[in-house]
Design a protein around this motif. Structure first.
Motif, PDB file in Angstrom:
ATOM      1  N   CYS A 120      59.307  51.479  33.169  1.00 54.24           N
ATOM      2  CA  CYS A 120      60.437  52.186  32.572  1.00 54.24           C
ATOM      3  C   CYS A 120      61.474  52.495  33.657  1.00 54.24           C
ATOM      4  O   CYS A 120      61.491  51.867  34.717  1.00 54.24           O
ATOM      5  CB  CYS A 120      59.979  53.423  31.812  1.00 54.24           C
ATOM      6  SG  CYS A 120      58.955  54.581  32.727  1.00 54.24           S
ATOM      7  N   GLY A 142      61.973  55.331  35.359  1.00 57.35           N
ATOM      8  CA  GLY A 142      61.507  56.587  35.922  1.00 57.35           C
ATOM      9  C   GLY A 142      59.993  56.527  35.861  1.00 57.35           C
ATOM     10  O   GLY A 142      59.419  55.445  35.776  1.00 57.35           O
ATOM     11  N   GLY A 182      56.343  57.038  34.002  1.00 56.49           N
ATOM     12  CA  GLY A 182      55.822  57.012  32.639  1.00 56.49           C
ATOM     13  C   GLY A 182      54.416  56.453  32.638  1.00 56.49           C
ATOM     14  O   GLY A 182      53.985  55.815  33.602  1.00 56.49           O
ATOM     15  N   GLN A 215      62.576  57.567  28.100  1.00 59.62           N
ATOM     16  CA  GLN A 215      61.722  56.524  28.679  1.00 59.62           C
ATOM     17  C   GLN A 215      60.982  55.749  27.592  1.00 59.62           C
ATOM     18  O   GLN A 215      60.816  54.530  27.689  1.00 59.62           O
ATOM     19  CB  GLN A 215      60.734  57.135  29.681  1.00 59.62           C
ATOM     20  CG  GLN A 215      61.385  57.814  30.874  1.00 59.62           C
ATOM     21  CD  GLN A 215      62.254  56.882  31.699  1.00 59.62           C
ATOM     22  OE1 GLN A 215      62.163  55.669  31.593  1.00 59.62           O
ATOM     23  NE2 GLN A 215      63.117  57.456  32.527  1.00 59.62           N
TER      24      GLN A 215
END
Length: 365
Positions: A189, A191, A193, A234
């Protein structure tokens, strides 16, 4: 020429319109935690993996922590795990108070399934299988041992999205499957996750509670839990990438095939693929004597590399308390001294692959 180890924005640009449309949709909706995007991603990912349930988690480490917690594995318990895995696998065990029992890897870099049974004691409560570098583990013997000794099975699938053993996707064999969606992963993603997959409704319900402060419903807290939720943005972006994951996986396989067929340097040991175990090539990891010298040669010639991983968990400062010393796991330690990951990423250019192969083949030690 310079070839970076990994570039993420090329894959983003390939599907830029879809990603941005999804991001704006989520932002404009005004609901950012545990909403429709998470619910839809969980449904789509459980179908993709082949399990009844999936839970979006905030990162791969917490997926492991919650998995062992939900299986009631803690102080006094032992978990069998391969020695050459990334330290997050071990942290998922020890954060819960349990003890990792290390097993050496095989020639495919996964756990040597023939060395597991000798490590089983009355304290053993689970086996943690890591589908390392993107290759599925040989699961038949593992499942047989879990049944024989009544052990739980946790799959660390952080590097192996879409990998299969005998046609069945990893993350669907165990009591729990744990995934990371860190940006560099095959299904990454934008970021941090993660996710947990399972076929057990009780485990699903407990993890669902634990990931959100231990609450069955808002302000009704049954256990001391965590804040470990995958956010809506996300989840939405992951849904976009999941819709393209099979084509992205095939692209990586084509790159790996070129390396396997065209790297001819006798000093370089290429990765091996086990029978019935598919590989999704999260990493392309070679082994070589005097690895640091070779890495410097590649660097001087513009080829980016990363070592996955230079310090085995049993020799890390974090786990000094386990009492291991150098030489206790010679295969794990040898791999740590020899492994080197060369560039493999989506949208790598043909001329970049050509150059990596050329430079690797020119090395003479």
């Amino acid at each position: 020429m310079k070839v970076p180890f990994s570039v993420l924005d090329r894959q983003y640009k390939k599907y830029q319109e879809e990603y941005e449309e999804k991001a704006l949709k989520v932002l404009r909706k005004g609901w950012y935690i545990l909403g429709e995007e998470v619910e839809n991603f969980e449904k789509e990912y459980s179908e993709f993996i082949g399990t009844d349930y999936c839970l979006g988690i905030d990162n791969g480490l917490n997926a492991l922590v919650l998995a062992f917690r939900a299986l009631n594995i803690g102080k006094g318990d032992e978990v069998i795990v391969q020695g050459n895995t990334f330290i997050a696998t071990i942290m998922g065990i020890t954060i819960n108070g349990a003890t990792p029992i290390f097993v050496e890897p095989n020639i495919y870099d996964n756990i040597d399934v023939d060395k597991i049974e000798e490590k089983i004691t009355e304290k053993t409560k689970a086996i943690c299988v890591v589908h390392f570098y993107g290759q599925a583990t040989e699961m038949d013997k593992v499942l047989e041992l879990c049944k024989k000794y009544n052990l739980k099975l946790v799959e660390d699938c952080a590097q192996a999205h879409e990998a299969e053993y005998k046609g069945k996707r990893v993350g669907s064999f165990g009591d729990v499957g744990c995934f990371s969606f860190y940006p560099g992963k095959n299904l990454g993603c934008f970021g941090d996750g993660g996710a947990i997959t399972t076929n057990n409704k009780d485990i699903y319900d407990r993890i669902k509670m634990l990931r959100s402060y231990g609450s069955e419903k808002k302000y009704h807290h049954v256990e001391v839990g965590y804040n470990a939720r995958l956010d809506e943005l996300q989840a939405g972006l992951l849904r976009v990438k999941l819709s393209h994951l099979t084509e992205l996986t095939e692209e990586r396989r084509k790159i790996a095939t070129r390396y396997l067929n065209e790297i001819k340097n006798p000093l370089v040991q290429l990765p091996k693929i086990a029978d019935n175990c598919s590989h999704v090539w999260h990493l392309f990891v070679i082994k070589i004597e005097n690895r640091n010298k070779f890495q410097k040669y590649l660097e001087d010639n513009g080829v980016g590399t990363v070592i996955h991983y230079p310090i085995p968990s049993h020799l890390s400062k974090a786990y000094e308390y386990l009492g291991y010393k150098k030489g206790d796991f010679p295969i794990t330690e040898k791999y740590a001294e020899q492994v080197l990951s060369i560039p493999i990423f989506n949208e790598i250019k043909k001329e970049e692959i050509d150059y990596v192969i050329e430079i690797v083949n020119k090395y003479r030690g």
